[in-house]
Design an enzyme around this catalytic site. Structure first.
Site, PDB file in Angstrom:
ATOM      1  N   CYS A  79       0.898  11.467   0.776  1.00  0.00           N
ATOM      2  CA  CYS A  79       0.148  11.088   1.973  1.00  0.00           C
ATOM      3  C   CYS A  79       1.116  10.802   3.134  1.00  0.00           C
ATOM      4  CB  CYS A  79      -0.809   9.928   1.698  1.00  0.00           C
ATOM      5  SG  CYS A  79      -2.073   9.750   2.983  1.00  0.00           S
ATOM      6  N   HIS A 181      -3.953  12.448  -2.143  1.00  0.00           N
ATOM      7  CA  HIS A 181      -3.536  11.430  -3.114  1.00  0.00           C
ATOM      8  C   HIS A 181      -3.778  11.955  -4.525  1.00  0.00           C
ATOM      9  CE1 HIS A 181      -2.841   7.910  -0.491  1.00  0.00           C
ATOM     10  NE2 HIS A 181      -3.781   8.437   0.272  1.00  0.00           N
ATOM     11  N   GLU A 183      -3.048  10.510  -7.238  1.00  0.00           N
ATOM     12  CA  GLU A 183      -3.454   9.376  -8.083  1.00  0.00           C
ATOM     13  C   GLU A 183      -4.928   9.021  -7.909  1.00  0.00           C
ATOM     14  OE1 GLU A 183      -2.431   7.308  -4.226  1.00  0.00           O
ATOM     15  OE2 GLU A 183      -1.813   9.108  -5.293  1.00  0.00           O
TER      16      GLU A 183
END
EC number: 4.3.2.10
Length: 200
Positions: A79, A181, A183
Site C-alpha cells: 500500500c 493489501h 493481508e
C-alpha cells in the site's frame, strides 16, 4: 525469518498473522540489523505519503531498503509502503512534492476518479512474466487508496483500474510491491504472500 518493519505505519499485527501463515518465523521490528539481515523484509504502510516517509526515515528504513536492494535481499512494500518506494508523491503538497525512497523514478499522483478513496475488491491484469501472481492471475484483491503510480516500472507489473489505469503491483528483482493489501485479500492474498515467501 521475515521482518515486518515497524516505523509507525501499517497494519502490523494483521500483516504479521498473514505472513506467519506462510510457515515462516515473523517478527515486527524497527531494529536496523534485524531488518537488514532478515531473509525477507516487509514494508507496510497506511495513511499519507509524507507521514509514512517521515516515519520510515526516523528509523533509517529508507537506507535499509536501499542497502537490501544493493545486496539483493528481498523486500516487499504494501500500500503506502509501495508508494514511498517511488521517487516522490504529491499527496497534500500544495504543489511541493514529497520525496520518496527513489527505487523507481516515477511519481505517485492522485487518481482521477469521481469517488475516492478507491476502496474494496478489484481485479488485476498481470504480466505474463510475473512470479508473484503465479496461480492467482484471475483473482481480486483488496484496495484502499486515493493515490497511485500510473507508469510502468520494474520487470513485471500488475495493473488495475479505478476510472483510470494504475499500477497494482511491481516485481523488480529483489524488490516487489503491491498497492493492494494482501493481508486483507483473503485466500488470494495469502497465496500471493506464499508466492513471495517461496522466492526468498
Amino acid at each position: 525469518m521475515i521482518a515486518i518493519l515497524d516505523y509507525g505505519s501499517g497494519n502490523l499485527r494483521s500483516a504479521q498473522r498473514a505472513f506467519e501463515r506462510s510457515g515462516k518465523e515473523v517478527v515486527v521490528t524497527s531494529d536496523r540489523e534485524i531488518a537488514l539481515n532478515a531473509q525477507g523484509l516487509v514494508v507496510p504502510g497506511v495513511g499519507a505519503f509524507a507521514a509514512c516517509m517521515r516515519g520510515l526515515v526516523a528509523v533509517g528504513g529508507d537506507a535499509i531498503v536501499r542497502e537490501r536492494l544493493a545486496k539483493q535481499r528481498p523486500t516487499l512494500g504494501i500500500c503506502v509502503g509501495m508508494q514511498i518506494l517511488f521517487r516522490d508523491g504529491d499527496e497534500h503538497t500544495n504543489g511541493l512534492l514529497h520525496q520518496g525512497v527513489g527505487i523507481w523514478q516515477e511519481s505517485i499522483t492522485k487518481l482521477d476518479a469521481p469517488i475516492l478513496p478507491h476502496m474494496g475488491w478489484n481485479t488485476v491484469e498481470v504480466s505474463s512474466n510475473s512470479n508473484l501472481f503465479k496461480g492467482i492471475e484471475d483473482q481480486s484483491f483488496y484496495f484502499v487508496h486515493s493515490y497511485a503510480a500510473k507508469k510502468p516500472v520494474g520487470i513485471a507489473q500488475a495493473w488495475s483500474t479505478h476510472n483510470e489505469k494504475f499500477l497494482a503491483a511491481v516485481e523488480d528483482g529483489a524488490i516487489a510491491a503491491t498497492q493492494f493489501h494482501p493481508e486483507k485479500s483473503g485466500d488470494a492474498g495469502l497465496a500471493l504472500i506464499k508466492n513471495w515467501v517461496g522466492m526468498l
